[in-house]
Design a protein around this motif. Structure first.
Motif, mmCIF file in Angstrom:
data_model
loop_
_atom_site.group_PDB
_atom_site.id
_atom_site.type_symbol
_atom_site.label_atom_id
_atom_site.label_comp_id
_atom_site.label_asym_id
_atom_site.label_seq_id
_atom_site.Cartn_x
_atom_site.Cartn_y
_atom_site.Cartn_z
ATOM 1 N N PRO A 1 0.810 -1.231 0.000
ATOM 2 C CA PRO A 1 0.000 0.000 0.000
ATOM 3 C C PRO A 1 0.837 1.272 0.000
ATOM 4 O O PRO A 1 0.491 2.248 -0.686
ATOM 5 C CB PRO A 1 -0.830 -0.130 1.275
ATOM 6 N N GLY A 2 1.938 1.283 0.755
ATOM 7 C CA GLY A 2 2.776 2.473 0.774
ATOM 8 C C GLY A 2 3.409 2.752 -0.568
ATOM 9 O O GLY A 2 3.470 3.906 -1.029
ATOM 10 N N GLU A 3 3.871 1.701 -1.247
ATOM 11 C CA GLU A 3 4.477 1.888 -2.562
ATOM 12 C C GLU A 3 3.429 2.262 -3.600
ATOM 13 O O GLU A 3 3.688 3.079 -4.497
ATOM 14 C CB GLU A 3 5.191 0.603 -2.985
ATOM 15 N N ALA A 4 2.240 1.668 -3.500
ATOM 16 C CA ALA A 4 1.187 1.980 -4.466
ATOM 17 C C ALA A 4 0.716 3.421 -4.339
ATOM 18 O O ALA A 4 0.330 4.044 -5.339
ATOM 19 C CB ALA A 4 0.014 1.028 -4.281
ATOM 20 N N ALA A 5 0.745 3.972 -3.122
ATOM 21 C CA ALA A 5 0.296 5.354 -2.904
ATOM 22 C C ALA A 5 1.392 6.377 -3.118
ATOM 23 O O ALA A 5 1.151 7.586 -2.984
ATOM 24 C CB ALA A 5 -0.275 5.496 -1.488
ATOM 25 N N HIS A 6 2.605 5.912 -3.437
ATOM 26 C CA HIS A 6 3.715 6.845 -3.654
ATOM 27 C C HIS A 6 3.454 7.692 -4.896
ATOM 28 O O HIS A 6 3.077 7.183 -5.948
ATOM 29 C CB HIS A 6 5.019 6.074 -3.817
ATOM 30 N N GLY A 7 3.651 8.987 -4.772
ATOM 31 C CA GLY A 7 3.417 9.895 -5.884
ATOM 32 C C GLY A 7 2.015 10.455 -5.935
ATOM 33 O O GLY A 7 1.720 11.288 -6.794
ATOM 34 N N THR A 8 1.126 10.008 -5.051
ATOM 35 C CA THR A 8 -0.235 10.546 -4.996
ATOM 36 C C THR A 8 -0.261 11.708 -4.005
ATOM 37 O O THR A 8 0.768 12.296 -3.676
ATOM 38 C CB THR A 8 -1.230 9.454 -4.600
ATOM 39 N N TYR A 9 -1.427 12.015 -3.499
ATOM 40 C CA TYR A 9 -1.551 13.086 -2.520
ATOM 41 C C TYR A 9 -0.776 12.730 -1.255
ATOM 42 O O TYR A 9 -0.773 11.576 -0.816
ATOM 43 C CB TYR A 9 -3.013 13.330 -2.179
ATOM 44 N N PRO A 10 -0.114 13.714 -0.630
ATOM 45 C CA PRO A 10 0.651 13.413 0.589
ATOM 46 C C PRO A 10 -0.205 12.815 1.701
ATOM 47 O O PRO A 10 0.269 11.939 2.436
ATOM 48 C CB PRO A 10 1.223 14.784 0.993
ATOM 49 N N VAL A 11 -1.442 13.287 1.819
ATOM 50 C CA VAL A 11 -2.308 12.746 2.856
ATOM 51 C C VAL A 11 -2.594 11.270 2.603
ATOM 52 O O VAL A 11 -2.552 10.432 3.515
ATOM 53 C CB VAL A 11 -3.617 13.549 2.930
ATOM 54 N N LEU A 12 -2.871 10.925 1.344
ATOM 55 C CA LEU A 12 -3.155 9.533 0.995
ATOM 56 C C LEU A 12 -1.934 8.651 1.190
ATOM 57 O O LEU A 12 -2.032 7.534 1.709
ATOM 58 C CB LEU A 12 -3.641 9.469 -0.450
ATOM 59 N N HIS A 13 -0.777 9.162 0.806
ATOM 60 C CA HIS A 13 0.450 8.380 0.984
ATOM 61 C C HIS A 13 0.760 8.188 2.465
ATOM 62 O O HIS A 13 1.147 7.095 2.891
ATOM 63 C CB HIS A 13 1.613 9.087 0.280
ATOM 64 N N GLY A 14 0.577 9.221 3.251
ATOM 65 C CA GLY A 14 0.820 9.096 4.686
ATOM 66 C C GLY A 14 -0.145 8.137 5.350
ATOM 67 O O GLY A 14 0.237 7.342 6.218
#
Length: 778
Positions: free
Chosen positions: A537-550
């Motif tokens: 999940p962390g790698e998949a959310a990389h490059g998206t919104y900072p809130v979503l990645h966090g």
């Protein structure tokens, strides 16, 4: 100590016998509830003696009442002779049984088998329901063994031992590492996998051994064998069938299939890695052919396992004393031979073969998760169809209780398997970059734990608010129940709060429904995320919104720790219970409720104690009424009332008419009738009321377990008992009376009065007629 044999005749339990003079002796057979107790506490006498039974389950009497049937003492003519059946050691006898906590997912899916709705004329649909639950149980076995393979084969032998930095940190893996051992004999990837396969193989053998040992102690206890009486009619519940409590054949069949499935899982994990290497360009043709033949043999044996599981369960209309043919019994041996061939095939010398990345485990765990989700959905469709044939407004979730519980069992299996894999990976990979780690799907499943906990916290908050509302509403009811008392606000609040907390039991189905539904949705989301991204999940959310990645990183890290912490607490609780008798009894309470049913869906579930307790009670009641001709009241508290009802259903009609039933704090309708409508629904309880000579049920509004039977005519339920017995101080109770809740029903004077009335209805000769309404006028 077998003094009961001194009074028995040579005939069978229901056959003709010379009855001694009917002296009018009355017997009260006491059956305790969850948690267990001692015979001294049940009989209120420090001097007790075992009449019949062994160290696991036995019948006790007071020392002065051992020969009450032959005694001329007038004391034995007035009240009933108390006799205690103690069965607590069936569930919480020794410390090793505390480790049954690890078998919790198997027990939960086995419960789902018995939660099917009642139905009329839908025999094939009923069989389909049982088939789907058995297949779900099979996926749980494969999931558990696959998790062990993931830890031992993939993380330890394949990834860590094949990575120099990881092998250097763990010296115990040095002889498996090609660099540390300088190309030692065990450093070949195939030989490493073959050696590590001993761990999941040992786990499978341990499960087989535990199931085999408990099978000989529980399922092999034969119930009473008798011929049907001329006026006997079929009962609306399967609990009255002669072979219901004799699952020897079914458990043996399922044990063979599940053991073979576990061994085949290990063989596939070892052989698939070698076969994948041999199929690469330039690989040895001979080994490639052998790999194809091995995979074909494994697939054929897997089909045989599924076929054995899909076969019809058992015959309950008779005592099925036979075992299955040799093919079924030899299935684990065939799987073991295939495992040995897989180990030999993988251990063959292959120059240049090196381990890298992960073993092909993503497809395995993803396939299992998808299969479990589809099975639960189809099970829900089948349960809904069954419920429509015979709607029961009291059935939980409109007949969908079984699918909801099956979903929770699958979720527990996923949490336990994923938690072990995630924690072992974090332990081996100290830097977080040396090995690839567990399959991506397991990381996604761990990441959905925090959202699920948020939902659960919201449900608990709703329960707390609901309890506060109920407590406020109950204050006026408390004032009406004690009209002549000077109201004390603090005392009233405590009584109202006790009633409100007891009423929360009826909100349990909503909790299960929401939890199961959210689990299904989150599990589906985790499966889709893992398959579409092939990243954590962390790698998949990389490059998206900072809130979503966090949020993704936080959920992944927190979920990993929570799932590992939960499993650690699980093991710690079991270890503490091994040493602490009090904790062991607490765990025994869980099994008293969860292991009442036979192992019809999963052979590795904790054993069914009722397959020993119900025949014990049936034999005792049948032989005592036949030999003495006396009156018998079977008095069951809590779970003991469920055992008493099941034993009464097993009696012959002539013997059942000589028995009265007294239940108190009973979950027969409130829990069993709602969650298991096919076996304890309104039709079943109404038939029990017609079959026994008389039946009375006691309950309190402060009891979170017991409740009314809600039968037509209200001939069974006594009005709710007062709790506490006195609001304030009285001449008879100068000290404040406690709020008893679920315990100590004998302290209420109503108990002795109801028991006296039951005995008055029973007579040493022919049972007294039942009160029936007068026929309508012409």
């Amino acid at each position: 100590m077998e003094r009961a044999q001194e009074h028995a005749s040579t005939g069978g339990p229901d056959g003709p016998a010379t009855r001694p003079g009917e002296t009018g002796t009355a017997l009260e057979l006491l059956v305790h509830g969850v948690g267990g107790t001692t015979p001294q506490e049940m009989l209120n006498d420090p001097r007790t003696e075992r009449i019949t039974g062994d160290d696991i389950a036995a019948v006790f009497r007071r020392a002065d009442d051992v020969d009450a049937e032959n005694s001329t003492d007038a004391r034995h003519r007035g009240g009933p002779v108390p006799e205690a059946y103690v069965w607590c050691n069936l569930t919480s006898g020794n410390g090793t049984r505390a480790l049954w906590l690890l078998l919790l997912p198997f027990m939960v899916v086995n419960l789902a088998h018995w939660m099917r709705p009642s139905a009329h004329g839908r025999r094939r649909t009923v069989r389909l329901y049982g088939l789907l639950v058995r297949l779900t149980g099979l996926t749980l076995t494969v999931l558990l063994v696959a998790a062990a393979c993931e830890v031992a084969l993939d993380l330890a032998a394949w990834q860590c031992a094949g990575t120099p930095t990881c092998a250097d940190r763990h010296s115990w893996l040095g002889f498996l590492s090609p660099t540390v051992s300088n190309g030692g004999w065990w450093s070949s990837p195939g030989r490493r996998l073959a050696l590590a396969s001993l761990v999941p193989t040992a786990l499978t053998v341990l499960l087989w051994y535990l199931s085999r040992r408990t099978w000989s102690d529980y399922e092999s206890q034969q119930p009473i064998a008798r011929d049907p009486e001329p006026d006997e009619v079929p009962r609306p519940t399967a609990l009255g069938r002669p072979g219901f409590w004799y699952g020897r054949r079914l458990v043996a069949r399922l044990r063979a299939a599940h053991t073979a499935a576990g061994l085949l899982t290990v063989a596939a994990a070892v052989g698939s890695a070698a076969a994948r290497h041999d199929r690469e360009p330039g690989g040895p043709a001979v080994l490639d052919t052998l790999g194809l033949l091995l995979e074909a043999a494994l697939a054929a044996c897997a089909v045989a396992v599924v076929w054995v599981v899909c076969r019809r369960g058992r015959s309950e209309k008779r005592l099925d004393r036979e075992l299955d043919e040799r093919f079924v019994r030899r299935l684990p041996l065939v799987a073991l031979v295939l495992l040995a061939l897989a180990l030999l095939y993988a251990g063959w010398e292959r120059p240049g073969w090196q381990s890298s990345g992960r073993l092909p485990g993503d497809a395995t765990f993803g396939g299992l998760a998808l299969a479990q989700g589809l099975l639960v959905i189809v099970l829900a469709v089948v349960a809904h169809a069954l419920h429509r044939t015979d709607p029961d407004r009291r059935a939980v979730l409109r007949g969908l209780g079984g699918p909801a519980v099956a979903m929770l069992g699958c979720a527990l299996g996923g949490v336990m398997s994923g938690g072990v894999s995630q924690r072992v990976s974090d332990w081996l990979d100290g830097t977080g970059a040396s090995i690839a780690g567990p399959p991506v799907l397991l990381t996604w499943q761990a990441s959905v734990i925090p959202p699920l906990l948020v939902v659960l916290l919201g449900l608990f908050g709703w329960l707390a608010h609901r309890a506060w509302q109920l407590a406020r509403a109950e204050r006026d009811a408390v004032a009406r129940d004690y009209p002549d008392e000077a109201m004390d606000p603090a005392r009233t609040r405590r009584i109202a709060y006790a009633r409100a907390m007891a009423a929360l039991t009826d909100r349990g189905p909503r909790i299960v429904a929401v939890t199961s539904g959210v689990t299904l949705l989150l599990g589906a989301g985790a499966l889709v995320g893992a398959l579409t991204t092939d990243e954590t999940p962390g790698e998949a959310a990389h490059g998206t919104y900072p809130v979503l990645h966090g949020a993704a990183e936080t959920a992944q890290a927190l979920g990993s720790w929570l799932i590992g912490l939960g499993f650690l607490l699980f093991v710690t609780w079991g270890r503490r219970a091994y040493k602490d008798a009090a904790a062991r009894r607490t765990i025994g309470i869980l099994w008293d409720v969860g292991t009442f049913w036979p192992r019809a869906a999963h052979p590795f579930a904790p054993p069914c104690y009722a397959e020993r307790a119900v025949p014990d009670l049936t034999w005792r009641m049948a032989t005592w009424t036949r030999v003495t001709g006396g009156r018998l009241v079977i008095s069951g508290h809590s779970q003991g009332s469920v055992l008493a009802a099941a034993a009464a259903w097993q009696l012959a009609p002539s013997a059942r008419k000589r028995v009265a039933l007294l239940t108190y704090g009973s979950p027969l309708e409130r829990l069993y009738g709602r969650w298991f409508p096919a076996h304890f629904g309104p039709a079943a309880l109404s038939s029990l009321h017609r079959d026994v000579d008389c039946w009375r049920n006691l309950y309190r509004l402060t009891d979170p377990i017991g409740g009314p039977m809600r039968l037509p005519g209200d001939q069974v339920d006594h009005p709710p008992l007062k709790d506490p017995l006195a609001y304030g101080r009285t001449d008879l109770l100068p000290l404040p009376a406690p709020i008893l809740g679920h315990s100590d029903y004998q302290a209420d004077p109503v108990f002795a009065e109801e028991r006296r009335m039951l005995l008055a209805r029973l007579r040493p000769g022919v049972p007294s007629p039942r009160d029936t309404p007068e026929p309508p006028a012409a």
